[in-house]
Motif scaffolding. Structure first.
Motif, PDB file in Angstrom:
ATOM      1  N   GLY A   1      50.905  12.263  32.228  1.00 15.35           N
ATOM      2  CA  GLY A   1      51.599  12.793  31.071  1.00 15.35           C
ATOM      3  C   GLY A   1      51.884  11.754  30.005  1.00 15.35           C
ATOM      4  O   GLY A   1      51.786  10.548  30.239  1.00 15.35           O
TER       5      GLY A   1
ATOM      6  N   ALA B   1      56.293  13.768  29.429  1.00 15.05           N
ATOM      7  CA  ALA B   1      56.556  13.219  30.763  1.00 15.05           C
ATOM      8  C   ALA B   1      57.553  12.061  30.689  1.00 15.05           C
ATOM      9  O   ALA B   1      58.418  11.917  31.559  1.00 15.05           O
TER      10      ALA B   1
ATOM     11  N   ASP C   1      56.077  20.626  34.881  1.00 14.59           N
ATOM     12  CA  ASP C   1      54.895  19.851  34.499  1.00 14.59           C
ATOM     13  C   ASP C   1      54.164  20.420  33.290  1.00 14.59           C
ATOM     14  O   ASP C   1      53.207  19.805  32.796  1.00 14.59           O
TER      15      ASP C   1
ATOM     16  N   VAL D   1      53.893  18.113  28.786  1.00  8.70           N
ATOM     17  CA  VAL D   1      53.065  16.913  28.935  1.00  8.70           C
ATOM     18  C   VAL D   1      53.101  16.035  27.685  1.00  8.70           C
ATOM     19  O   VAL D   1      53.318  14.832  27.759  1.00  8.70           O
ATOM     20  N   THR D   2      52.900  16.664  26.508  1.00  9.05           N
ATOM     21  CA  THR D   2      52.848  15.883  25.268  1.00  9.05           C
ATOM     22  C   THR D   2      54.080  16.200  24.407  1.00  9.05           C
ATOM     23  O   THR D   2      55.161  15.705  24.657  1.00  9.05           O
TER      24      THR D   2
END
Length: 268
Positions: free
Chosen positions: A90, A94, A202, A205-206
């Motif tokens: 990530g 993340a 999850d 991520v970005t």
């Protein structure tokens, strides 16, 4: 100095925590970085000069930099409390999940975030703390409200924030926000741990998590505010950013539409 490898935590990337000092303050400031070279050092120098490291515990949320900018002895001399180094999958989303997890486990009552490229007025931290103390759950920094300053903002970025990103975020949130791309923010513990948020997933991520947290507070009836901040771009040279012009901006548009459709909302 206390170092620990943290692995196999659901919804949190594997990471190493380097705790230079124990928890000292009620709130913390998480700064996600990746190879920010001397920009992060200059930002930390400004923070130290203005006593920000005494108001909040500064936590660097590193994406595993390789440029030497996260040397522990240098970070310690600049007033950093803890260095977290992401080892799992990530990017910014993340890194933020890592920082939020650590902050909540440590018992902070609220978390501030700011980019680590020295564009933002880190001196404005007291404004966010004041709003947290007043019971606000999400505080957005804005260069476009009274008292804020937008300095050397590239014209295309100014246009995108004013006429694309902020209107879409405001529509999704059902509340007007003026500077929604700005990662200079504060979140209450109540917001971050709310069962209708569930940020440790999850899917973030970005930039999905920033978009989601921009809108979810008002959707679930929490108290929000904007405070004036300064965002200054360099007078010359390359603009410090991690977003590529075409691919990065297309990804942001996709995230905005997914956010509008509620695709990041918890399913249960």
């Amino acid at each position: 100095m206390y170092s620990k490898e943290n692995k196999n935590i659901d919804g949190v990337p594997d990471y190493i925590s380097n705790e230079i000092y124990p928890k000292k303050t009620k709130y913390c400031l998480c700064i996600p970085i990746i190879n920010e070279s001397d920009r992060i050092h200059k930002q930390l120098e400004r923070a130290q000069k203005n006593g920000i490291d005494k108001l909040v515990d500064i936590i660097i949320c590193d994406g595993d930099s390789t440029d030497g900018s996260t040397d522990l002895s240098q970070l310690e001399s600049l007033g950093v409390n803890t260095l977290l180094v992401k080892k799992g999958f990530g990017k910014q989303g993340a890194q933020l999940r890592m920082g939020f997890w650590f902050a909540l486990e440590r018992g902070y009552e609220g978390v501030l975030t700011i980019d680590g490229n020295n564009k933002d007025s880190i001196e404005s931290v007291p404004l966010f703390i004041e709003k947290l103390e007043q019971g606000y759950d999400f505080i957005q920094g804005s260069r476009y409200v009274a008292g804020g300053k937008a300095i050397n903002t590239p014209l295309i970025r100014h246009f995108a924030v004013k006429f694309i990103h902020s209107p879409m975020i405001s529509l999704t949130a059902r509340h007007k926000f003026t500077d929604s791309t700005n990662a200079y923010r504060a979140y209450s513990k109540k917001y971050l741990t709310h069962p209708k948020v569930q940020l440790f997933r999850d899917i973030f991520v970005t930039y999905e998590l920033l978009a989601f947290l921009s809108v979810r507070a008002t959707q679930i009836g929490l108290k929000v505010a904007e405070v004036p901040v300064e965002r200054r771009y360099p007078d010359e040279g390359k603009v410090p950013t991690k977003i590529s012009f075409f691919k990065g901006n297309m990804n942001l548009i996709k995230i905005l539409f997914n956010n509008l459709k509620g695709n990041y909302n918890p399913k249960d």
